[in-house]
Design a protein around this motif. Structure first.
Motif, PDB file in Angstrom:
ATOM      1  N   GLU A   1       0.924  -1.285  -0.071  1.00 25.51           N
ATOM      2  CA  GLU A   1       0.150   0.086   0.017  1.00 25.51           C
ATOM      3  C   GLU A   1       0.880   1.313  -0.133  1.00 25.51           C
ATOM      4  O   GLU A   1       0.182   2.551  -0.283  1.00 25.51           O
TER       5      GLU A   1
ATOM      6  N   ASP B   1       2.389  -1.765  -9.469  1.00 29.78           N
ATOM      7  CA  ASP B   1       1.223  -1.102  -8.865  1.00 29.78           C
ATOM      8  C   ASP B   1       0.752  -0.032  -9.567  1.00 29.78           C
ATOM      9  O   ASP B   1      -0.630   0.470  -9.469  1.00 29.78           O
TER      10      ASP B   1
ATOM     11  N   SER C   1      -1.579  -0.753 -12.158  1.00 27.78           N
ATOM     12  CA  SER C   1      -3.293  -1.128 -11.615  1.00 27.78           C
ATOM     13  C   SER C   1      -3.998   0.115 -11.601  1.00 27.78           C
ATOM     14  O   SER C   1      -5.362  -0.359 -11.657  1.00 27.78           O
ATOM     15  N   VAL C   2      -3.597   1.119 -11.949  1.00 27.01           N
ATOM     16  CA  VAL C   2      -4.284   2.492 -11.694  1.00 27.01           C
ATOM     17  C   VAL C   2      -3.950   3.299 -13.135  1.00 27.01           C
ATOM     18  O   VAL C   2      -4.374   4.589 -13.283  1.00 27.01           O
TER      19      VAL C   2
ATOM     20  N   ALA D   1      -8.016  -6.121  -3.525  1.00 21.82           N
ATOM     21  CA  ALA D   1      -8.285  -4.711  -3.505  1.00 21.82           C
ATOM     22  C   ALA D   1      -9.366  -4.612  -4.608  1.00 21.82           C
ATOM     23  O   ALA D   1     -10.268  -3.715  -4.392  1.00 21.82           O
ATOM     24  N   ARG D   2      -9.082  -5.281  -5.782  1.00 19.17           N
ATOM     25  CA  ARG D   2     -10.100  -5.340  -6.979  1.00 19.17           C
ATOM     26  C   ARG D   2     -11.469  -5.492  -6.538  1.00 19.17           C
ATOM     27  O   ARG D   2     -12.456  -5.031  -6.930  1.00 19.17           O
TER      28      ARG D   2
ATOM     29  N   ALA E   1     -12.943  -4.967  -4.032  1.00 21.63           N
ATOM     30  CA  ALA E   1     -13.587  -3.628  -3.390  1.00 21.63           C
ATOM     31  C   ALA E   1     -13.597  -2.379  -4.153  1.00 21.63           C
ATOM     32  O   ALA E   1     -14.505  -1.439  -4.199  1.00 21.63           O
ATOM     33  N   GLN E   2     -12.721  -2.520  -5.158  1.00 21.87           N
ATOM     34  CA  GLN E   2     -12.411  -1.169  -5.970  1.00 21.87           C
ATOM     35  C   GLN E   2     -12.265  -2.032  -7.288  1.00 21.87           C
ATOM     36  O   GLN E   2     -11.434  -1.831  -8.063  1.00 21.87           O
ATOM     37  N   PRO E   3     -13.495  -2.212  -8.201  1.00 20.29           N
ATOM     38  CA  PRO E   3     -13.431  -2.608  -9.298  1.00 20.29           C
ATOM     39  C   PRO E   3     -12.754  -1.739 -10.518  1.00 20.29           C
ATOM     40  O   PRO E   3     -12.328  -2.484 -11.260  1.00 20.29           O
ATOM     41  N   ASP E   4     -12.445  -0.792 -10.286  1.00 21.09           N
ATOM     42  CA  ASP E   4     -11.884   0.184 -11.151  1.00 21.09           C
ATOM     43  C   ASP E   4     -10.394  -0.058 -11.232  1.00 21.09           C
ATOM     44  O   ASP E   4      -9.835   0.316 -12.048  1.00 21.09           O
ATOM     45  N   LEU E   5      -9.901  -0.850 -10.199  1.00 20.10           N
ATOM     46  CA  LEU E   5      -8.393  -1.133 -10.272  1.00 20.10           C
ATOM     47  C   LEU E   5      -8.010  -2.232 -11.479  1.00 20.10           C
ATOM     48  O   LEU E   5      -9.131  -3.116 -11.759  1.00 20.10           O
TER      49      LEU E   5
END
Ligand SMILES: NC(=O)c1ccc[n+]([C@@H]2O[C@H](COP(=O)([O-])OP(=O)(O)OC[C@H]3O[C@@H](n4cnc5c(N)ncnc54)[C@H](OP(=O)(O)O)[C@@H]3O)[C@@H](O)[C@H]2O)c1
Length: 268
Positions: A141, A205, A208-209, A253-254, A256-260
């Motif tokens: 993180e 990392d 992923s964004v 993490a994806r 919870a945060q599908p835009d990753l």
């Protein structure tokens, strides 16, 4: 009635501290989240005596600026002395401090931040309060913050160093287990399962964004002002290793945060 351990997580609203709070809140303990946001200041002592009243365990997961070396030295010296002195007076029988793998060697070069962390450890070890020092590697993180600190003119330049980062929730599990165990009066190292170049973990990392900053390794690049040797960030053979890889961490993490974005490791 059975005595519930009272555990005070100082810095319990931060990256590591909040993960420790999440883990410990599943245990039958009396948990106190202490930070300036909850009215407790380990530097000025505001609210500190009340928070520590009757405490059995203190977990110090506070932090200061990485870049203002003098401020870091002052913060960790004053805050750590306050925590051990007020903790001792309150009858604390286990003081846990979260620190960094490689901190001694980093401190022996020049770095104010790492010297400050080494001083924090010394204060705890010499306090007479039973203690455990946790040395963790970098958290997954935290990779984006490392990239931010190392960006110049849109390019990320980091040392050509090997690292073995870990998911913060995994480090938190180890810290929580330590909090429920006897003090070691020594150091316990925590790391992730994969060893690789810092630049590759950062590239993974950022991908992923969809951050397309160029990431380069440079043998002369510094890490928060330090020039690391190749093995500096690596844990020793008795470290506790998490089995959560960076890919598994990203997939969790994806959820919870599908835009990753999905990224493969090793990153091409
Ligand atoms: N990040 C990493 O990859 C990593 C790896 C290994 C070890 N560590 C170590 O772990 C520790 C925590 O790092 P982190 O990344 O979790 O830091 P962080 O996210 O910046 O959190 C710092 C915490 O300290 C609290 N705090 C700051 N000043 C305070 C004060 N005067 N009194 C009480 N609380 C205070 C903050 O809350 P308020 O602002 O509300 O006060 C916050 O809860 C650091 O010492 C660091 O060296 C970090």
């Amino acid at each position: 009635m059975e005595h519930k351990k009272k555990i005070v997580v100082v810095g319990g609203t931060g990256l590591a501290g909040s993960a420790v709070v999440r883990t410990l809140s599943e245990q039958p303990v009396d948990l106190v989240v202490a930070s300036r946001a909850t009215g407790v200041n380990s530097f000025t002592r505001a609210g500190l005596e009340e928070a520590l009243d009757g405490a059995d365990v203190v977990i110090d997961a506070t932090n200061s600026s990485y870049t203002d070396e003098e401020a870091a030295l002052e913060f960790f010296e004053v805050s750590s002395l306050n925590l051990v002195n007020d903790g001792r007076a309150a009858g604390v029988s286990h003081h846990i401090v979260l620190s960094i793998v490689g901190v001694e060697k980093l401190a022996n070069s020049e770095g104010g931040y790492f010297r400050a962390k080494a001083l924090q450890e010394r204060i705890v070890a010499e306090s007479g309060v039973p203690y455990t020092i946790i040395h963790s590697t970098q958290f997954f993180e935290y990779l984006r913050s490392i990239a931010a600190f190392a960006t110049r003119q849109g390019r990320v330049t980091v040392p050509d160093a090997l690292v073995q980062p870990v998911a913060v929730e995994e480090a938190a599990k180890v810290i929580s287990t330590v909090a429920l165990s006897e003090p070691r009066n020594g150091v316990l190292e925590v790391a992730g399962p994969q060893r690789g170049r810092l630049k590759d973990f950062i590239r993974f990392d950022l991908a992923s964004v969809l951050d397309d900053r160029q990431v380069v390794a440079d043998a002369s690049a510094t890490y928060f002002g330090e020039l690391p040797t190749d093995d500096l960030f690596l844990p020793g053979p008795s470290a506790q290793l998490s089995d959560v890889t960076i890919s598994e961490w990203l997939e969790t993490a994806r959820a919870a945060q599908p835009d990753l974005l999905h990224v493969s490791w090793p990153f091409p």
